[in-house]
Design a protein around this motif. Structure first.
Motif, PDB file in Angstrom:
ATOM      1  N   ALA A  56      23.950 -51.176 -31.549  1.00  0.00           N
ATOM      2  CA  ALA A  56      24.142 -51.006 -30.112  1.00  0.00           C
ATOM      3  C   ALA A  56      22.873 -50.489 -29.448  1.00  0.00           C
ATOM      4  CB  ALA A  56      25.302 -50.052 -29.853  1.00  0.00           C
ATOM      5  N   VAL A  57      22.158 -49.601 -30.131  1.00  0.00           N
ATOM      6  CA  VAL A  57      20.898 -49.079 -29.600  1.00  0.00           C
ATOM      7  C   VAL A  57      19.884 -50.214 -29.417  1.00  0.00           C
ATOM      8  CG1 VAL A  57      18.913 -47.600 -30.112  1.00  0.00           C
ATOM      9  CG2 VAL A  57      21.231 -46.781 -30.555  1.00  0.00           C
ATOM     10  N   ILE A  58      19.778 -51.071 -30.429  1.00  0.00           N
ATOM     11  CA  ILE A  58      18.837 -52.194 -30.351  1.00  0.00           C
ATOM     12  C   ILE A  58      19.277 -53.189 -29.286  1.00  0.00           C
ATOM     13  CG2 ILE A  58      17.907 -54.170 -31.626  1.00  0.00           C
ATOM     14  CD1 ILE A  58      18.098 -52.442 -34.167  1.00  0.00           C
ATOM     15  N   ARG A  59      20.566 -53.472 -29.244  1.00  0.00           N
ATOM     16  CA  ARG A  59      21.063 -54.421 -28.257  1.00  0.00           C
ATOM     17  C   ARG A  59      20.816 -53.918 -26.835  1.00  0.00           C
ATOM     18  NH1 ARG A  59      26.346 -54.179 -29.016  1.00  0.00           N
ATOM     19  NH2 ARG A  59      26.698 -52.999 -27.108  1.00  0.00           N
ATOM     20  N   ASP A  60      21.028 -52.611 -26.624  1.00  0.00           N
ATOM     21  CA  ASP A  60      20.815 -52.034 -25.299  1.00  0.00           C
ATOM     22  C   ASP A  60      19.343 -52.110 -24.912  1.00  0.00           C
ATOM     23  OD1 ASP A  60      22.171 -50.244 -23.122  1.00  0.00           O
ATOM     24  OD2 ASP A  60      20.289 -49.218 -23.617  1.00  0.00           O
ATOM     25  N   ALA A  61      18.457 -51.820 -25.855  1.00  0.00           N
ATOM     26  CA  ALA A  61      17.022 -51.905 -25.580  1.00  0.00           C
ATOM     27  C   ALA A  61      16.618 -53.340 -25.266  1.00  0.00           C
ATOM     28  CB  ALA A  61      16.230 -51.382 -26.775  1.00  0.00           C
ATOM     29  N   LYS A  62      17.205 -54.284 -25.966  1.00  0.00           N
ATOM     30  CA  LYS A  62      16.882 -55.690 -25.724  1.00  0.00           C
ATOM     31  C   LYS A  62      17.368 -56.128 -24.351  1.00  0.00           C
ATOM     32  CE  LYS A  62      17.135 -60.189 -27.999  1.00  0.00           C
ATOM     33  NZ  LYS A  62      17.611 -60.916 -29.201  1.00  0.00           N
ATOM     34  N   GLU A  67      25.228 -60.949 -26.904  1.00  0.00           N
ATOM     35  CA  GLU A  67      25.244 -62.006 -25.902  1.00  0.00           C
ATOM     36  C   GLU A  67      23.925 -62.744 -25.797  1.00  0.00           C
ATOM     37  OE1 GLU A  67      24.620 -58.005 -23.779  1.00  0.00           O
ATOM     38  OE2 GLU A  67      25.703 -58.820 -25.481  1.00  0.00           O
ATOM     39  N   ASP A  68      22.864 -62.178 -26.345  1.00  0.00           N
ATOM     40  CA  ASP A  68      21.573 -62.841 -26.282  1.00  0.00           C
ATOM     41  C   ASP A  68      21.373 -63.839 -27.414  1.00  0.00           C
ATOM     42  OD1 ASP A  68      20.785 -61.451 -24.025  1.00  0.00           O
ATOM     43  OD2 ASP A  68      20.121 -59.732 -25.205  1.00  0.00           O
TER      44      ASP A  68
END
Length: 483
Positions: free
Chosen positions: A101-107, A445-446
């Motif tokens: 989730a941390v990586i997804r949020d940063a992306k 989603e990306d």
């Protein structure tokens, strides 16, 4: 084979559980477990109740978490409930987010931000943030490896994060415990709880690298284990064939979706993106009683070459490759090797590292599937630096210590922690400064396709996307060469 008959409702009707916990909503569901948020009635502590449908996975997780009790970067197991003919229910500390989730949020922030001059360390994370995340991961892995526990499924989704930024390794259902024969528990050193449940008495827990004094049972300070000594011990354990686990023969779950190259089948497609974690193979019971382990384990994106080529004689070093993949994802915000099948996974690794041969890994020709599948010579491999073009040579060199073919060449967790990268400017940020998203990871989603959503593929074969190939019959089957 489908998941075992749904019995998640039973957690609400088991008297010993509802007498101590108020059960709220289900917060996670997988092939072998469901997770619920709950409240402990005695002190209102919010916890996670993990109901595990597979006996073998439950035994492994309970055993590993008991041994690692007190490790600051491993999830806490408060207690567990387990009776005959019922699913095991583990009471774990509740952590609402994870590294995925941390990586997804940063992306997502990177995508929404107007792109300007990029600073080294990756858009979305500062260098100090990456260092702090990695230090916590390495401390957790070091705790596992010092207790001869190989996790076998390290990935961002299995790295949970507390509200105050503390990262903890979780999901030990695939973990294996390597142990000397004279340490294996006997009937005389089992512990019995008040409900009559038994568990194996763990060996002495070795403290974490950074968070507590390193002392052995005799009170003397422990020195960092050298790489040679580390791999010598691993090889001794392999030679003695003492994988600590006698539950395989009793496992009640068979993973019918396995399509590992060890079988060289083309009809059983791994049809999910990165999310296919193998926890049991039908042949694993026999292999592990003989001191071997299954190659069909872990999540494909983070699975090392030795497993992709069918090895059953491996040790702690498989986690080190996975560590490198996680490190690379923190740096770039994208998976390093996002293969859509086992063969595609090997192809992606080959395109980056070059062909696997005796020059880069002496003895690789002895891997079970090495002679079955080969790729055309990669004249100009991309290299790790090609995957991370905006990062310094020092960072690339550090990553190469983990992402390399030869398992014996991979840096151990303690060697990584001692690297100057973590002690030089910019320094790791305090844990309190790490941003923690409010929820756990979900479908990305990306991604071109969402995780676990590959059913729409036209073919169930790993081979269709690779163009021309030569299939040659041999005395023992066939070989495949991709051209």
């Amino acid at each position: 084979m489908d998941k075992q008959p749904a019995s998640s409702w039973s957690i609400h009707t088991r008297p010993e559980i509802i007498a101590k916990y108020e059960i709220f909503e289900r917060v996670g569901s997988g092939a072998y477990a469901d997770v619920y948020r709950a409240r402990r009635l005695s002190d209102n502590l919010i916890v996670a109740l993990k109901e595990i449908f597979d006996y073998q996975s439950a035994f492994r997780e309970i055993d590993a978490l008991t041994i690692l009790s007190g490790s600051p970067n491993v999830v806490v197991m408060h207690e567990y409930f387990w009776h005959e003919d019922e699913n095991a229910v583990l009471v774990l500390e509740f952590l609402r987010s994870d590294l995925a989730a941390v990586i997804r949020d940063a992306k997502r922030k990177k995508k929404n931000k107007k792109m300007g001059e990029e600073e080294e360390g990756g858009v979305g994370f500062s260098v100090g943030e990456i260092k702090r995340w990695m230090i916590q991961i390495l401390n957790g892995v070091d705790a596992c490896h010092r207790n001869l526990i190989v996790h076998r499924d390290l990935k961002p989704g299995n790295m949970l994060i507390s509200d105050d930024g503390v990262l903890k390794l979780a999901d030990f259902g695939q973990a294996r415990i390597l142990m000397e024969p004279d340490i294996v528990a006997s009937d005389d050193n089992k512990l019995e709880d008040k409900d009559g449940e038994t568990s194996i008495e763990p060996p002495e827990v070795i403290p974490d690298y950074e968070n507590s004094p390193r002392q052995g049972s005799d009170g003397k300070e422990l020195e960092a284990m050298s790489k040679d000594e580390y791999f010598r011990q691993v090889e001794e354990l392999k030679a003695k064939q003492v994988v600590r686990d006698d539950t395989d023969k009793d496992s009640n779950v068979h993973d019918g979706d396995n399509s590992c190259l060890a079988t060289c089948t083309v009809s059983e497609m791994d049809d999910d993106l990165g999310g296919n974690s193998f926890s049991y193979d039908a042949d694993e019971a026999l292999d592990e009683r003989e001191g071997l382990m299954t190659s069909c384990v872990g999540t494909r994106w983070f699975r090392p070459p030795e497993l992709l080529y069918g090895s059953t004689m491996y040790g702690l070093e498989v986690d080190l490759w996975s560590l490198g993949c996680v490190f690379a994802e923190l740096l770039s915000l994208d998976p390093l090797f996002p293969g859509i099948s086992d063969i595609d996974q090997i192809s992606r690794v080959t395109n980056v590292l070059g062909n696997l041969n005796e020059e880069v890994w002496r003895g690789c020709v002895d891997l079970p599937d090495y002679k079955s599948i080969s790729f055309a010579k990669v004249e100009s491999p991309l290299g790790i630096e090609g995957c991370l073009p905006n990062h310094s040579g020092d960072v690339i060199s550090l990553l190469k210590k983990l992402i390399c073919y030869d398992p014996a060449s991979r840096a151990t967790a303690v060697e990584m922690l001692n690297d100057k990268y973590f002690s030089e400017e910019p320094l790791p940020v305090p844990v309190s400064e790490l941003y923690v998203p409010p929820t756990m990871s979900g479908p990305d989603e990306d991604s071109p396709r969402k995780w676990n959503d590959y059913r729409e593929m036209d073919s169930d074969s790993d081979f269709d996307d690779f163009g021309p190939m030569n299939v040659k019959p041999t005395s023992s089957g066939f070989t495949i060469e991709f051209t």
